[in-house]
Design an enzyme around this catalytic site. Structure first.
Site, PDB file in Angstrom:
ATOM      1  N   LYS A  37     105.860 -16.709  -2.654  1.00 39.48           N
ATOM      2  CA  LYS A  37     105.805 -17.766  -1.628  1.00 39.48           C
ATOM      3  C   LYS A  37     104.989 -18.986  -2.066  1.00 39.48           C
ATOM      4  N   THR A  44      96.696 -14.393  -6.723  1.00 37.73           N
ATOM      5  CA  THR A  44      95.294 -14.695  -6.423  1.00 37.73           C
ATOM      6  C   THR A  44      94.540 -14.917  -7.733  1.00 37.73           C
ATOM      7  N   CYS A  45      94.774 -14.053  -8.700  1.00 32.82           N
ATOM      8  CA  CYS A  45      94.000 -14.080  -9.946  1.00 32.82           C
ATOM      9  C   CYS A  45      94.053 -15.450 -10.615  1.00 32.82           C
ATOM     10  N   THR A 147     102.298  -7.664  -3.100  1.00 29.94           N
ATOM     11  CA  THR A 147     101.883  -8.866  -2.351  1.00 29.94           C
ATOM     12  C   THR A 147     100.372  -9.064  -2.318  1.00 29.94           C
ATOM     13  N   GLU A 207      73.181  -9.145   2.443  1.00 35.85           N
ATOM     14  CA  GLU A 207      73.931  -7.919   2.132  1.00 35.85           C
ATOM     15  C   GLU A 207      73.486  -6.810   3.082  1.00 35.85           C
ATOM     16  N   GLY A 274      84.660  -8.499   1.078  1.00 36.29           N
ATOM     17  CA  GLY A 274      85.789  -7.677   0.650  1.00 36.29           C
ATOM     18  C   GLY A 274      87.122  -8.347   0.973  1.00 36.29           C
ATOM     19  N   ALA A 324      92.497  -7.356 -11.355  1.00 36.53           N
ATOM     20  CA  ALA A 324      93.729  -7.865 -11.951  1.00 36.53           C
ATOM     21  C   ALA A 324      94.278  -6.902 -13.007  1.00 36.53           C
ATOM     22  N   HIS A 448      76.634  -6.440 -38.576  1.00 35.15           N
ATOM     23  CA  HIS A 448      75.267  -6.871 -38.303  1.00 35.15           C
ATOM     24  C   HIS A 448      75.105  -8.338 -38.646  1.00 35.15           C
TER      25      HIS A 448
HETATM   26  P1  FAD Z   1      97.918 -11.065  -6.037  1.00 32.63           P
HETATM   27  O1  FAD Z   1      97.339 -11.609  -7.261  1.00 32.63           O
HETATM   28  O2  FAD Z   1      97.213 -11.345  -4.759  1.00 32.63           O
HETATM   29  O3  FAD Z   1      99.415 -11.597  -5.967  1.00 32.63           O
HETATM   30  C1  FAD Z   1     100.210 -11.378  -4.855  1.00 32.63           C
HETATM   31  C2  FAD Z   1     101.233 -12.482  -4.782  1.00 32.63           C
HETATM   32  O4  FAD Z   1     102.173 -12.159  -3.748  1.00 32.63           O
HETATM   33  C3  FAD Z   1     100.631 -13.820  -4.377  1.00 32.63           C
HETATM   34  O5  FAD Z   1     101.009 -14.801  -5.312  1.00 32.63           O
HETATM   35  C4  FAD Z   1     101.228 -14.121  -2.990  1.00 32.63           C
HETATM   36  O6  FAD Z   1     101.477 -15.500  -2.783  1.00 32.63           O
HETATM   37  C5  FAD Z   1     102.536 -13.340  -3.059  1.00 32.63           C
HETATM   38  N1  FAD Z   1     103.050 -12.928  -1.744  1.00 32.63           N
HETATM   39  C6  FAD Z   1     102.370 -12.304  -0.745  1.00 32.63           C
HETATM   40  N2  FAD Z   1     103.194 -12.023   0.283  1.00 32.63           N
HETATM   41  C7  FAD Z   1     104.423 -12.479  -0.073  1.00 32.63           C
HETATM   42  C8  FAD Z   1     105.695 -12.458   0.558  1.00 32.63           C
HETATM   43  N3  FAD Z   1     105.892 -11.897   1.759  1.00 32.63           N
HETATM   44  N4  FAD Z   1     106.732 -13.030  -0.078  1.00 32.63           N
HETATM   45  C9  FAD Z   1     106.569 -13.609  -1.313  1.00 32.63           C
HETATM   46  N5  FAD Z   1     105.393 -13.629  -1.961  1.00 32.63           N
HETATM   47  C10 FAD Z   1     104.350 -13.062  -1.354  1.00 32.63           C
HETATM   48  N6  FAD Z   1      89.954  -9.399 -10.761  1.00 32.63           N
HETATM   49  C11 FAD Z   1      89.598  -9.129 -12.029  1.00 32.63           C
HETATM   50  O7  FAD Z   1      90.081  -8.135 -12.598  1.00 32.63           O
HETATM   51  N7  FAD Z   1      88.753  -9.953 -12.730  1.00 32.63           N
HETATM   52  C12 FAD Z   1      88.187 -11.039 -12.157  1.00 32.63           C
HETATM   53  O8  FAD Z   1      87.437 -11.757 -12.810  1.00 32.63           O
HETATM   54  C13 FAD Z   1      88.515 -11.331 -10.807  1.00 32.63           C
HETATM   55  N8  FAD Z   1      87.974 -12.417 -10.197  1.00 32.63           N
HETATM   56  C14 FAD Z   1      88.335 -12.693  -8.909  1.00 32.63           C
HETATM   57  C15 FAD Z   1      87.736 -13.789  -8.298  1.00 32.63           C
HETATM   58  C16 FAD Z   1      88.046 -14.097  -6.989  1.00 32.63           C
HETATM   59  C17 FAD Z   1      87.404 -15.300  -6.336  1.00 32.63           C
HETATM   60  C18 FAD Z   1      88.998 -13.304  -6.280  1.00 32.63           C
HETATM   61  C19 FAD Z   1      89.377 -13.660  -4.864  1.00 32.63           C
HETATM   62  C20 FAD Z   1      89.594 -12.217  -6.879  1.00 32.63           C
HETATM   63  C21 FAD Z   1      89.246 -11.879  -8.195  1.00 32.63           C
HETATM   64  N9  FAD Z   1      89.799 -10.769  -8.844  1.00 32.63           N
HETATM   65  C22 FAD Z   1      89.430 -10.474 -10.124  1.00 32.63           C
HETATM   66  C23 FAD Z   1      90.751  -9.887  -8.164  1.00 32.63           C
HETATM   67  C24 FAD Z   1      92.195 -10.204  -8.606  1.00 32.63           C
HETATM   68  O9  FAD Z   1      92.463 -11.553  -8.320  1.00 32.63           O
HETATM   69  C25 FAD Z   1      93.182  -9.301  -7.881  1.00 32.63           C
HETATM   70  O10 FAD Z   1      92.814  -7.945  -8.049  1.00 32.63           O
HETATM   71  C26 FAD Z   1      94.587  -9.496  -8.423  1.00 32.63           C
HETATM   72  O11 FAD Z   1      94.999 -10.835  -8.277  1.00 32.63           O
HETATM   73  C27 FAD Z   1      95.571  -8.578  -7.696  1.00 32.63           C
HETATM   74  O12 FAD Z   1      96.857  -8.780  -8.194  1.00 32.63           O
HETATM   75  P2  FAD Z   1      98.166  -8.479  -7.315  1.00 32.63           P
HETATM   76  O13 FAD Z   1      99.317  -8.803  -8.175  1.00 32.63           O
HETATM   77  O14 FAD Z   1      98.061  -7.130  -6.721  1.00 32.63           O
HETATM   78  O15 FAD Z   1      98.067  -9.489  -6.092  1.00 32.63           O
HETATM   79  P1  NAI Z   2      83.088  -6.602  -2.662  1.00 39.87           P
HETATM   80  O1  NAI Z   2      83.664  -5.378  -2.093  1.00 39.87           O
HETATM   81  O2  NAI Z   2      82.854  -6.695  -4.107  1.00 39.87           O
HETATM   82  O3  NAI Z   2      81.683  -6.893  -1.966  1.00 39.87           O
HETATM   83  C1  NAI Z   2      81.547  -7.046  -0.585  1.00 39.87           C
HETATM   84  C2  NAI Z   2      80.082  -6.846  -0.229  1.00 39.87           C
HETATM   85  O4  NAI Z   2      79.921  -7.248   1.106  1.00 39.87           O
HETATM   86  C3  NAI Z   2      79.638  -5.396  -0.324  1.00 39.87           C
HETATM   87  O5  NAI Z   2      78.437  -5.324  -1.053  1.00 39.87           O
HETATM   88  C4  NAI Z   2      79.456  -4.989   1.122  1.00 39.87           C
HETATM   89  O6  NAI Z   2      78.438  -4.022   1.295  1.00 39.87           O
HETATM   90  C5  NAI Z   2      79.079  -6.314   1.763  1.00 39.87           C
HETATM   91  N1  NAI Z   2      79.379  -6.418   3.191  1.00 39.87           N
HETATM   92  C6  NAI Z   2      80.501  -6.006   3.836  1.00 39.87           C
HETATM   93  N2  NAI Z   2      80.427  -6.346   5.158  1.00 39.87           N
HETATM   94  C7  NAI Z   2      79.245  -6.993   5.318  1.00 39.87           C
HETATM   95  C8  NAI Z   2      78.606  -7.596   6.448  1.00 39.87           C
HETATM   96  N3  NAI Z   2      79.187  -7.613   7.646  1.00 39.87           N
HETATM   97  N4  NAI Z   2      77.390  -8.165   6.262  1.00 39.87           N
HETATM   98  C9  NAI Z   2      76.777  -8.158   5.030  1.00 39.87           C
HETATM   99  N5  NAI Z   2      77.356  -7.604   3.934  1.00 39.87           N
HETATM  100  C10 NAI Z   2      78.568  -7.036   4.079  1.00 39.87           C
HETATM  101  O7  NAI Z   2      84.016  -7.773  -2.127  1.00 39.87           O
HETATM  102  P2  NAI Z   2      84.120  -9.308  -2.539  1.00 39.87           P
HETATM  103  O8  NAI Z   2      82.891  -9.759  -3.215  1.00 39.87           O
HETATM  104  O9  NAI Z   2      84.574 -10.006  -1.307  1.00 39.87           O
HETATM  105  O10 NAI Z   2      85.304  -9.312  -3.581  1.00 39.87           O
HETATM  106  C11 NAI Z   2      86.587  -8.770  -3.233  1.00 39.87           C
HETATM  107  C12 NAI Z   2      87.179  -8.063  -4.399  1.00 39.87           C
HETATM  108  O11 NAI Z   2      87.677  -9.001  -5.348  1.00 39.87           O
HETATM  109  C13 NAI Z   2      86.181  -7.231  -5.179  1.00 39.87           C
HETATM  110  O12 NAI Z   2      86.014  -5.958  -4.606  1.00 39.87           O
HETATM  111  C14 NAI Z   2      86.820  -7.138  -6.520  1.00 39.87           C
HETATM  112  O13 NAI Z   2      87.728  -6.080  -6.498  1.00 39.87           O
HETATM  113  C15 NAI Z   2      87.572  -8.458  -6.647  1.00 39.87           C
HETATM  114  N6  NAI Z   2      86.803  -9.367  -7.513  1.00 39.87           N
HETATM  115  C16 NAI Z   2      86.613  -8.982  -8.814  1.00 39.87           C
HETATM  116  C17 NAI Z   2      85.887  -9.761  -9.664  1.00 39.87           C
HETATM  117  C18 NAI Z   2      85.682  -9.301 -11.064  1.00 39.87           C
HETATM  118  O14 NAI Z   2      86.377  -8.389 -11.511  1.00 39.87           O
HETATM  119  N7  NAI Z   2      84.752  -9.875 -11.805  1.00 39.87           N
HETATM  120  C19 NAI Z   2      85.307 -11.049  -9.232  1.00 39.87           C
HETATM  121  C20 NAI Z   2      85.583 -11.355  -7.836  1.00 39.87           C
HETATM  122  C21 NAI Z   2      86.311 -10.539  -7.041  1.00 39.87           C
END
Ligand code: FAD
Ligand code: NAI
Length: 468
Positions: A37, A44-45, A147, A207, A274, A324, A448
């Site tokens: 979409k 998201t990634c 999705t 937190e 989360g 991801a 090293h």
């Molecule tokens: P998504 O990447 O969410 O892709 C789903 C896709 O489906 C989207 O493009 C959406 O538009 C599309 N879609 C949804 N509904 C529909 C529909 N009905 N019809 C058509 N299209 C649709 N993970 C890591 O491993 N390393 C990181 O450093 C990392 N950093 C992150 C930082 C942030 C700020 C956030 C928010 C997430 C981060 N993540 C990271 C998590 C990672 O982005 C997700 O785990 C990953 O994108 C999940 O992949 P996915 O394919 O399951 O879903």
């Molecule tokens: P998270 O699950 O990592 O952390 C959420 C935190 O919020 C937890 O520590 C939880 O205890 C706290 N929390 C929950 N409800 C609360 C409340 N009402 N008040 C205060 N604290 C509360 O989730 P986050 O940071 O939103 O990231 C979402 C997901 O995206 C991650 O779990 C991760 O899977 C993915 N992500 C991965 C990254 C990476 O791989 N480097 C970077 C960013 C996101």
């Protein structure tokens, strides 16, 4: 206008789960199409997650090093200025280049993208409301749901993406907020908190649990909190937000730490508590695809099949860490399962990385889990302060910790905090996947001076402990 077409596989969502599945499908000879979409693939990634956050983490770290640490090396910088517009434009360019690359990858594999919103209309049928107004009816032998997820919100603190923002809003502030309140001390809170603290914000992380990043090995979690605290991030642990009022300046939060109530005002509040799976807009109930009633995750079996035999699911939409690399591994494995080839994922060795400074990287079980599961174990660590390369670069903060089975020495978990540990963890993952012992790592010759020698030294320390 309505278009009707038939495929072997329709993939809903072109994030890491969906696009990786599409490429694998093409390699296995399945005629596949992705429905997405968003105007760009990558999910998201690429668009609002991993990539833009890592681009900003790098830029902000350069700024912070230039501001604070360059003089250590005898490099004196004059009038240092921050041009946030340029920093944001670079981040946007990285995103658009990478999403364009995914488009090309799909084209090269002869996978089409239909831009629109998909709904499942039957076990072999998907309908798409095209972004250009066209309706598509897609008949398919298999359907893959990928999705992803969306940010969870807190009642009373709904996102307006101005004063109360999700990660998406916090990736595009036009200036560093003077006081940034972050609810949630997890991955996003710590990474984006680091970005804005480096760029000048006064950052407070609220937190509810007694520790930040609660899944980490306790020793590493405590070291991370100390390191970020030293950089200037404030932490309010065991703290909940009970009320929020938008004010002219920002947002006033009422917070309760254990029994003590107080109010704090912030210019902006990032809610990072989360993410939740995006399953409710797909028409799954009507098709008979079962979801977890409490969390919304699509329920799958070990072969990624949902309760409807022709429909599979992968990535953030299903249970497990929202990462991801987990999504892309699952997307590929799901397609392999459809094609009848062997597919297996070892979730136990999957790495988890937090891209703060110092970075955190971990795979396998923590010391707390080893204790809880009553596994006989031995653990040893080695500090980066004892590493030559770390000394040369002034990156001496942190340590590497190895946990192995005390009888067999098989490695059970590796936990690291330090500069660039995201690039060392694959060695530990490979060792665990291969059933290696800590002695194997201790005996492998490492270059090293390299940061990775710290892993070897931690393994050697473990050897001395085991052989005592
Ligand atoms: P998504 O990447 O969410 O892709 C789903 C896709 O489906 C989207 O493009 C959406 O538009 C599309 N879609 C949804 N509904 C529909 C529909 N009905 N019809 C058509 N299209 C649709 N993970 C890591 O491993 N390393 C990181 O450093 C990392 N950093 C992150 C930082 C942030 C700020 C956030 C928010 C997430 C981060 N993540 C990271 C998590 C990672 O982005 C997700 O785990 C990953 O994108 C999940 O992949 P996915 O394919 O399951 O879903
Ligand atoms: P998270 O699950 O990592 O952390 C959420 C935190 O919020 C937890 O520590 C939880 O205890 C706290 N929390 C929950 N409800 C609360 C409340 N009402 N008040 C205060 N604290 C509360 O989730 P986050 O940071 O939103 O990231 C979402 C997901 O995206 C991650 O779990 C991760 O899977 C993915 N992500 C991965 C990254 C990476 O791989 N480097 C970077 C960013 C996101």
């Amino acid at each position: 206008m309505t278009e009707e077409k038939s495929f072997d596989l329709v993939i809903i969502g072109a994030g890491p789960g969906g696009y990786s599945a599409a490429v694998r499908a093409s390699q296995l000879g399945l005629k596949a199409v992705c429905v997405e979409k968003h105007r760009n693939p990558g999910g998201t990634c690429l668009n609002v997650g991993c990539i833009p956050s890592k681009a900003l983490l790098y830029s902000s770290e350069l700024y912070s090093i230039t501001r604070q640490n360059l003089s250590l090396h005898g490099i004196l910088v004059g009038d240092l200025k921050l041009d946030l517009d340029v920093m944001m434009a670079r981040k946007d360019k990285v995103v658009s280049e990478l999403t364009a690359q995914v488009k090309k990858l799909l084209e090269a594999n002869r996978v089409g993208i239909i831009h629109g919103t998909a709904t499942v209309k039957g076990e072999n049928r998907v309908e798409v409301k095209g972004n250009d107004g066209t309706k598509h009816i897609l008949n398919s032998r298999f359907i893959l749901l990928a999705t992803g997820s969306i940010p969870s919100s807190i009642q009373g603190l709904e996102f307006d993406e101005k004063k109360i923002v999700s990660s998406t809003g916090a990736l595009k502030f036009s200036e560093a907020p003077r006081r940034l309140g972050i609810i949630g001390g997890g991955y996003i809170g710590l990474e984006l908190g680091s970005v804005w603290q480096r760029l000048g914000s006064e950052v407070t992380v609220i937190e509810m649990l007694p520790q930040i990043a609660s899944g980490l090995d306790g020793q590493i979690g405590r070291a991370l909190k100390r390191a970020l605290g030293k950089q200037g991030i404030s932490f309010l642990l065991k703290t909940r937000v009970t009320h929020a009022d938008k004010t002219q300046k920002g947002v006033k939060l009422t917070i309760v730490t254990e029994d003590k109530e107080e109010t704090r005002e912030f210019d902006k509040v990032l809610v990072a508590v989360g993410r939740k799976p995006l399953s409710n807009e797909l028409g799954l109930e009507e098709t008979g695809v079962k979801t977890d009633r409490e969390t919304g995750h699509v329920i799958i079996g070990p072969d990624f099949r949902t309760s409807v035999a022709s429909i599979y699911a992968a990535g953030d939409l299903v249970h497990g860490p929202m990462l991801a690399h987990k999504a892309s591994a699952e997307g590929k494995a799901a397609v392999e399962a459809m094609a009848g080839t062997f597919s297996d994922i070892n979730y136990d060795t999957m790495p988890h990385i937090i891209y703060t400074s110092p970075e955190v990287a971990a795979a396998g079980i923590t010391e707390e889990q080893a204790k809880e599961r009553k596994i006989p174990y031995a653990a040893a660590s080695y500090p980066f302060s004892g590493n030559g390369r770390a000394r040369c670069t002034e990156q001496t903060e942190g340590l590497v910790k190895i946990i192995s089975h005390s009888r067999t020495d098989r490695i059970l978990g590796v936990h690291m905090i330090g500069h660039g540990v995201s690039e060392i963890i694959p060695e530990a993952v490979l060792a665990m996947e291969s059933g290696a012992s800590s002695e194997d790592i201790a005996r492998i010759i490492h270059g090293h001076p390299t940061f990775s020698e710290t892993l070897m030294e931690a393994a050697a320390a473990l050897q001395r402990l085991i052989k005592k």
